[in-house]
Design an enzyme around this catalytic site. Sequence first.
Site, PDB file in Angstrom:
ATOM      1  N   ASP A   1     -22.280 -14.031 -14.443  1.00 43.22           N
ATOM      2  CA  ASP A   1     -23.029 -14.846 -13.530  1.00 43.22           C
ATOM      3  C   ASP A   1     -23.476 -14.028 -12.145  1.00 43.22           C
ATOM      4  O   ASP A   1     -23.474 -12.751 -12.572  1.00 43.22           O
ATOM      5  CB  ASP A   1     -21.704 -15.652 -12.738  1.00 43.22           C
ATOM      6  CG  ASP A   1     -22.177 -16.714 -11.717  1.00 43.22           C
ATOM      7  OD1 ASP A   1     -22.712 -17.302 -12.078  1.00 43.22           O
ATOM      8  OD2 ASP A   1     -20.968 -17.697 -11.557  1.00 43.22           O
TER       9      ASP A   1
HETATM   10  C1  BGC Z   1     -23.502 -20.007 -10.269  1.00 48.32           C
HETATM   11  C2  BGC Z   1     -23.826 -20.060 -11.558  1.00 48.32           C
HETATM   12  C3  BGC Z   1     -25.314 -20.323 -11.737  1.00 48.32           C
HETATM   13  C4  BGC Z   1     -26.095 -19.673 -11.400  1.00 48.32           C
HETATM   14  C5  BGC Z   1     -27.428 -18.719 -11.850  1.00 48.32           C
HETATM   15  C6  BGC Z   1     -24.126 -18.622  -9.805  1.00 48.32           C
HETATM   16  O1  BGC Z   1     -24.323 -19.266  -8.093  1.00 48.32           O
HETATM   17  O2  BGC Z   1     -21.747 -19.825 -10.053  1.00 48.32           O
HETATM   18  O3  BGC Z   1     -23.460 -21.650 -12.359  1.00 48.32           O
HETATM   19  O4  BGC Z   1     -25.941 -20.252 -13.528  1.00 48.32           O
HETATM   20  O5  BGC Z   1     -25.921 -19.088 -10.051  1.00 48.32           O
HETATM   21  O6  BGC Z   1     -28.275 -19.996 -10.942  1.00 48.32           O
END
Ligand code: BGC
Length: 725
Positions: A231
């Site tokens: 993540d």
């Molecule tokens: C989220 C993810 C997301 C990533 C990219 C994170 O804050 O938890 O689900 O895909 O950001 O934007």
Amino acid sequence: MKNIQSLLKQLTIEEKIKIIHGNGLFQNGGIERLNIPPLVMSDGPNGVRQEFQNDNWTPINDSGDYVTWLPSNTCLASTWNPELAYYFGQILGNEARGRGKDVILAPGINIKRTPLCGRNFEYMSEDPVLTGTLATSLVRGIQENDVAACVKHFALNNQEFERMSVEAEVDEKTLYELYLPAFHEALIEGGSLTVMGAYNRFDGDFCCEGKKLLQDILRDEWHYDGVVVSDWGGVHNTEQTALYGVDLEMSVTPDFDNYKLAEPLHEKIKSGEIPESAIDNKVLRILTLMSHLRMFSPVRRPGCFNVSRHQSIVEQIAEEGIVLLKNDKNYLPLSTGQNTQNPKKILVVGDNATRTHACGGGSSEVKALYDISPLLGIRMALGGNARCDFLPGYYVDNEKNVCGEVDWQADSLQTDYSKAENQSQFENEILPKRKQYLKEVLDAAPGYDEVIFIGGLNHAYDTEGFDRTDMKLPYGQDEVITALSDAAEHLTVILIHGSPVEMPWIDKVHSLISTSYCGMNGGHAIAKVIFGAVNPSGRLTETYPLCLADTPTEAYHSYPGEMGEDGHRHVTYSEKLMVGYRYYTSKDIPVLFPFGYGLSYSTFVCRNFRVTQRNMSSIGELQVTVSCEIQNTSSRDGKETLQLYVGIPEPEQPKMSLRRFEKIFLKATETKEVSLILTQKDFATYSIKRKCFVTNPGTYELYLGTSALDILYHTSIEITQEYAL
Ligand code: BGC
């Protein structure tokens, strides 16, 4: 196609390192010299997100990135229709490819453990079988487009509160029986080519770098050979990540060379602390993924976005994802009242009638090509022979949060970003506005034939990064609904929300429709259900409890956890398997609406229930078939969803767990035969001692019904031998 092994051999250490970390907010580093392009990713679950600058969170804003806005995962799951999940995936993959992406960061499939979790709208259900079945179809649909799905967030990311540091403490049985099965299905059966590690911790480590989840379970037990992406900002430790953790480190900051799998890793390899071979597997997996996606091939599917086929399918998904919860005296559907002498007068009340929700909620935000609000949908359905007026009804006092703050993602790694509350603003500005809005609707309501209230939540509440603090409808809506139920001759309530809310006014309301965010044609879908062009067939994918105090995490005091001596929060999942309907049915706790529940304008009757059990001992197979006849006893075509639950005779098992379901279309008066087939796997529990699933001999309960509480047929079967799986 390139020979991946020989490509690996040609890469220098520096080049390998470039491939395994972000070199842009949504891409890794490509190697021009060897014609290796960057792997380009995008959020997210509801459509392909707008374009950002490569190194900061400022949108490009060139109007070339409008897309189809799909219903949220909760709405999709409420269809209980794997075929629609597959089409949903096809659209997502098609549009991602059409926008030049290689990986779409979807679907989100964490189990809804508490109704307070801010990201519940992005997830599917409190049940792993429903989630796993739909996610598997969705992933297959995505990946038919030379685009990889990225199932997220692995694992135990069940709350947003302190998500960057909270440690989930879950016993092994619960982990294997409740929180991992949907991931297993989507990754192994569904074949998702990538998976995203979670922000939170488990087993003493961050999920993006812990040995237990990523090495022991994912690689060694499940033999998953796809790419694990972190993540964004989920990696903290170079060494551990290099040895056991994600293959590709992504983050939200533009200091790409400082990422843990960038210069810090380079240093450690140079000094001999980490062997170069530790990263070879990561590079190999990324190159293999690229090869699967035909990124080294001259022929690749081009994809497309904003085509009318996508728009009509998202409308169909919304239509099936809308849940009719109450319809006393069959008051719905409403007539459109085509009498020009005496035009029907409809008053639509509530901010969610005019609000469009595509642009909020965090990383699942979408720049929708268009977004039909419920009010627009209703007016388009009614035409000019009726009068349809609108009043806001309640005052939205946190407008700034509703459609996402610009740049929130750049700050998202801070654990203490919070929303300020201001008491004097409440008394001086908010309360007077609430009173004024309420007075307006109460004065107006008696002059209308119908009042339709459209409220619920919005992305100030259903949002990434925050949990709700209660389960109440915000902005004083309870008061508005209660007062309107007295003032209006007929009141229909429609709630748009990604998580359950308390409904203290439920007995005063005759008709209630509930839906999560339902995509760009949601307004049409809602209007079709209200006026009967669509016969509702959505079913709840989570229990709606009567109040927050009734929820398992409150009963077990197991949310939001406690600060540990190590300086971060620990949340012990002490309710174990007692999540959602598993808890309410086992403990006989009354609920507002049960899991699996939803009404139709048709009526159905089931009869002639049968169970047949076959032991094909020669091949060690058990097959239990539960059959019945189902008839649509109305004069309208409609759909019913049969659900088969199993009760396992072991300590700490819930009364019932969903194992199979089938949505059945029946023409008016039609009868069909339905059979749901179980195998030994459906009776198994995880054995800690043997480290595998085992079906033990014993008496098992079977429940066939139309919700976790509406059981039409209950019987038991004997299993006489053991099956180890
Ligand atoms: C989220 C993810 C997301 C990533 C990219 C994170 O804050 O938890 O689900 O895909 O950001 O934007």
